[in-house]
Design a protein around this motif. Structure first.
Motif, mmCIF file in Angstrom:
data_model
loop_
_atom_site.group_PDB
_atom_site.id
_atom_site.type_symbol
_atom_site.label_atom_id
_atom_site.label_comp_id
_atom_site.label_asym_id
_atom_site.label_seq_id
_atom_site.Cartn_x
_atom_site.Cartn_y
_atom_site.Cartn_z
ATOM 1 N N VAL A 134 0.834 -1.201 0.000
ATOM 2 C CA VAL A 134 0.000 0.000 0.000
ATOM 3 C C VAL A 134 0.869 1.252 0.000
ATOM 4 N N LEU A 135 1.946 1.229 0.778
ATOM 5 C CA LEU A 135 2.836 2.384 0.875
ATOM 6 C C LEU A 135 3.494 2.706 -0.466
ATOM 7 N N VAL A 136 4.036 1.681 -1.138
ATOM 8 C CA VAL A 136 4.737 1.951 -2.393
ATOM 9 C C VAL A 136 3.759 2.326 -3.503
ATOM 10 N N ALA A 162 2.183 6.952 -7.008
ATOM 11 C CA ALA A 162 1.228 7.948 -7.498
ATOM 12 C C ALA A 162 1.650 9.353 -7.092
ATOM 13 N N SER A 163 2.144 9.513 -5.861
ATOM 14 C CA SER A 163 2.557 10.831 -5.380
ATOM 15 C C SER A 163 3.773 11.365 -6.135
ATOM 16 N N ALA A 164 4.597 10.452 -6.670
ATOM 17 C CA ALA A 164 5.818 10.855 -7.384
ATOM 18 C C ALA A 164 5.584 11.052 -8.872
ATOM 19 N N GLY A 165 4.335 11.059 -9.288
ATOM 20 C CA GLY A 165 4.044 11.292 -10.693
ATOM 21 C C GLY A 165 3.814 10.037 -11.503
ATOM 22 N N GLY A 166 3.905 8.876 -10.865
ATOM 23 C CA GLY A 166 3.639 7.622 -11.563
ATOM 24 C C GLY A 166 2.193 7.202 -11.399
ATOM 25 N N GLU A 167 1.953 5.907 -11.389
ATOM 26 C CA GLU A 167 0.610 5.380 -11.242
ATOM 27 C C GLU A 167 0.554 4.403 -10.077
ATOM 28 N N ARG A 168 -0.632 4.324 -9.462
ATOM 29 C CA ARG A 168 -0.835 3.312 -8.430
ATOM 30 C C ARG A 168 -0.791 1.923 -9.073
ATOM 31 N N PHE A 169 -0.274 0.983 -8.327
ATOM 32 C CA PHE A 169 -0.252 -0.392 -8.817
ATOM 33 C C PHE A 169 -1.645 -0.999 -8.653
ATOM 34 N N GLY A 170 -2.057 -1.810 -9.626
ATOM 35 C CA GLY A 170 -3.336 -2.492 -9.550
ATOM 36 C C GLY A 170 -3.344 -3.532 -8.449
ATOM 37 N N TYR A 171 -4.550 -3.974 -8.097
ATOM 38 C CA TYR A 171 -4.685 -4.903 -6.961
ATOM 39 C C TYR A 171 -3.849 -6.160 -7.152
ATOM 40 N N PHE A 172 -3.932 -6.782 -8.329
ATOM 41 C CA PHE A 172 -3.169 -8.002 -8.582
ATOM 42 C C PHE A 172 -1.892 -7.735 -9.382
ATOM 43 N N GLU A 173 -1.557 -6.480 -9.618
ATOM 44 C CA GLU A 173 -0.360 -6.168 -10.399
ATOM 45 C C GLU A 173 0.906 -6.635 -9.694
ATOM 46 N N PHE A 174 0.874 -6.667 -8.359
ATOM 47 C CA PHE A 174 2.041 -7.133 -7.604
ATOM 48 C C PHE A 174 2.381 -8.577 -7.952
ATOM 49 N N ALA A 175 1.373 -9.353 -8.369
ATOM 50 C CA ALA A 175 1.603 -10.762 -8.683
ATOM 51 C C ALA A 175 2.525 -10.946 -9.877
ATOM 52 N N ASP A 235 16.076 10.502 -14.709
ATOM 53 C CA ASP A 235 14.965 10.748 -15.621
ATOM 54 C C ASP A 235 14.293 9.428 -16.019
ATOM 55 N N ALA A 236 14.126 8.585 -15.022
ATOM 56 C CA ALA A 236 13.539 7.254 -15.237
ATOM 57 C C ALA A 236 12.170 7.176 -14.580
ATOM 58 N N SER A 237 11.380 6.194 -14.976
ATOM 59 C CA SER A 237 10.073 5.965 -14.356
ATOM 60 C C SER A 237 10.254 5.540 -12.910
ATOM 61 N N VAL A 238 9.349 5.987 -12.049
ATOM 62 C CA VAL A 238 9.426 5.635 -10.634
ATOM 63 C C VAL A 238 8.876 4.242 -10.377
ATOM 64 N N GLN A 239 8.101 3.689 -11.320
ATOM 65 C CA GLN A 239 7.415 2.407 -11.096
ATOM 66 C C GLN A 239 8.374 1.260 -10.762
ATOM 67 N N PRO A 240 9.446 1.015 -11.550
ATOM 68 C CA PRO A 240 10.323 -0.108 -11.200
ATOM 69 C C PRO A 240 11.034 0.088 -9.863
ATOM 70 N N PHE A 241 11.328 1.311 -9.501
ATOM 71 C CA PHE A 241 11.992 1.565 -8.218
ATOM 72 C C PHE A 241 11.058 1.249 -7.048
ATOM 73 N N MET A 242 9.790 1.620 -7.189
ATOM 74 C CA MET A 242 8.834 1.351 -6.113
ATOM 75 C C MET A 242 8.559 -0.150 -5.985
ATOM 76 N N MET A 243 8.388 -0.826 -7.113
ATOM 77 C CA MET A 243 8.135 -2.262 -7.037
ATOM 78 C C MET A 243 9.349 -3.000 -6.500
ATOM 79 N N ALA A 244 10.537 -2.573 -6.876
ATOM 80 C CA ALA A 244 11.753 -3.213 -6.359
ATOM 81 C C ALA A 244 11.855 -3.059 -4.846
ATOM 82 N N LEU A 245 11.413 -1.908 -4.333
ATOM 83 C CA LEU A 245 11.452 -1.695 -2.884
ATOM 84 C C LEU A 245 10.574 -2.704 -2.150
ATOM 85 N N THR A 246 9.370 -2.942 -2.652
ATOM 86 C CA THR A 246 8.488 -3.879 -1.953
ATOM 87 C C THR A 246 8.989 -5.310 -2.076
#
Length: 530
Positions: free
Chosen positions: A159-161, A166-179, A464-475
């Protein structure tokens, strides 16, 4: 005037000492962080308290309520028994089934709840199969980490990532996107557990189950039959509607002097007294209803009745519960309210997966439905919330704010970029993952990720990269807390039942942690490109 960046780093260092020492409750450390940031002028008072009204924190609290509803009504106990009892007797086969079962449960309820529900079942299965519990319990705990990455509700970190992205200009991950990261990670984890378990897992007999593990009704029924010499079968002892509890009369109890015999009912809750014991022996008047003997301090009784009445009865003054009805009740498969709890879970998942309402709204609706449908009452709801986790996250959110506003995150990001350069975002991601992995072994994954989020966001912006892979890597890497029993509650939960020692964790945890880092650095950017 203290430099804000210096103050932020000093407060972080002191918080780390507090977390690692274990001498101060983690929730108190988190509150101290928020107050220290305000006292040093790093952030304002509203910013210091903002975490306690954050929608993410509220949503996480509601997930504990849904988890408790599934656990208290025996849904998790039923699911565990149905699968594990059909798994055969081989260690590898059992490992695969246990890993899949706890992973599915962890996706929808807390890791702690999933492991706690399956722990006594796994121990019984291991003993019946002639396998030491130590060969199965660590895989149970470690597999739950991978399971937490199958859905948004798997862990508060997800939930945090998602909100941070989203706060960093990216998109929220979908419910099952983590899978998309969780499924290959689970497959890789199971392969490692099966391939290396024989060599890396100890073959050690545990002394006993921990007191925090849920009770086993069948084992408890056998003990009652043996100690009290009663002939009731397990099905009569424990049903979805009724159960049996053992209580002891305390000194100066109001019940001292009252005459009782098997078959009579209690005055307060109309429970049936099944048997009475004194000094470890059956009560002298156990079968003498015509002339029953009065109760004395230290006498113990078996009483049977509706679960709600039992739970009220054991809280009365003058008696001490020897067995907790609440613990026994949750071990009865598909107890009262199970269908309603499952219905609420399905409705919440649909709302979260469809995005019809914000996550916090879906969570609040689910928690409210659980109360209105009488799955749990309000006191149970308040007790189900792990307030230490809620306060921990709420107290550390201001630390993330301070890292951003003072420029501390940019400073650390600059150090990392200076170390690995800007040519390869994979190297920058690897550096972030290794730092996250190290922190996650000594402080909770939620605290670790909250510290690392602003740093990762700043690195992504610099590249100048997308924040999405960084957030998913953190979780992903935040879940790789395998090296010590104190890294996560589930690691500690299996320590005594499995007879584990401190050094048993890192041996199996090392190849698993390596797998998590590889997934985070090599696989995640394939699904969420830079």
């Amino acid at each position: 005037m203290v430099d804000p960046i210096v103050a932020t780093f000093v407060i972080l260092a002191l918080a780390m000492v507090g977390f690692v020492s274990g001498r101060v409750p983690i929730a108190l450390v988190a509150v101290g962080v928020a107050l220290a940031l305000w006292a040093t002028g790093v952030i304002t008072l509203p910013q210091a308290l903002a975490g306690f009204g954050d929608s993410t924190v509220i949503f996480i609290a509601t997930l504990f309520v849904v988890s408790e509803a599934l656990d208290a009504t025996g849904v998790t106990a039923w699911a565990g028994q149905q699968v594990i009892e059909r798994a055969g007797t081989g260690r590898r086969q059992l490992t695969v089934v246990i890993a899949l079962m706890v992973a599915v449960l962890s996706a929808f309820i807390s890791l702690n709840g999933a492991v706690a529900a399956l722990l006594p079942v796994v121990v019984v299965v291991a003993l019946n199969a002639g396998i030491a519990p130590s060969r199965l319990l660590l895989p149970l705990a470690f597999s739950s980490h991978a399971g937490s990455l199958l859905a948004l509700t798997g862990t508060p970190v997800n939930v945090l990532v998602s909100d941070a992205a989203a706060s960093a200009g990216g998109e929220r991950f979908g419910y099952f996107e983590f899978a998309l990261a969780g499924l290959p990670l689970l497959a890789l984890s199971i392969a490692i557990l099966v391939a290396f378990g024989d060599r890396l897992l100890p073959d050690r007999k545990a002394d006993q189950l921990t007191d925090t593990a849920p009770a086993d009704p069948e084992a408890m029924a056998r003990e009652f039959r043996r100690h009290y010499d009663v002939s009731l079968d397990t099905g009569t002892f424990y049903t979805p509607d009724e159960g049996v509890a053992e209580v002891m009369i305390t000194p100066r109890s109001v019940y001292i002097g009252r005459k009782v015999f098997p078959g009579m009912t209690t005055l307060r809750e109309n429970l049936v007294i099944i048997a009475v014991k004194r000094n470890g022996e059956r009560h002298p008047s156990a079968t003498e209803q015509d002339d029953p003997e009065a109760l004395r301090a230290g006498d113990s009784l078996l009483v049977r009745g509706p679960w709600d009445a039992l739970e009220r009865y054991v809280r009365l003054p003058g008696i001490i519960p020897v067995t907790a009805p609440q613990s026994l009740r949750r071990a009865v498969p598909l107890g009262r309210g199970a269908k309603r709890a499952i219905g609420v879970l399905v409705a919440m998942v649909v709302l979260l997966a469809s995005g019809l309402v914000p996550p916090v709204v879906a969570g609040l609706l689910a928690a409210g439905a659980i109360v209105l449908l009488r799955v749990l009452d309000l006191p149970q709801v308040w007790r189900s919330i792990q307030w230490s986790t809620v306060v921990l996250i709420a107290g550390l959110i201001p630390l993330s704010t301070a890292f951003i506003e003072t420029g501390a995150a940019e400073l650390v990001a600059g150090w990392l970029i200076g170390l690995v350069g800007t040519a390869s975002p994979h190297l920058a991601l690897l550096a972030i993952c290794l730092l996250t992995l190290a922190l996650g072994q000594v402080i909770s994954n939620a605290a670790t990720v909250l510290v690392m989020i602003p740093i990762a966001v700043s690195v992504a912006a610099t590249l100048d990269a997308s924040v999405q892979p960084f957030m998913m890597a953190l979780t992903v890497v935040g879940a790789a807390a395998f090296f010590t029993p104190i890294a996560t509650p589930v690691n500690l939960m299996v320590m005594e039942p499995g007879g584990y020692r401190f050094g048993d964790y890192w041996r199996l945890g090392t190849p698993l942690a390596l797998a998590y880092v590889l997934i985070a650095v090599l696989w995640v950017p394939v699904i969420w490109p830079f």
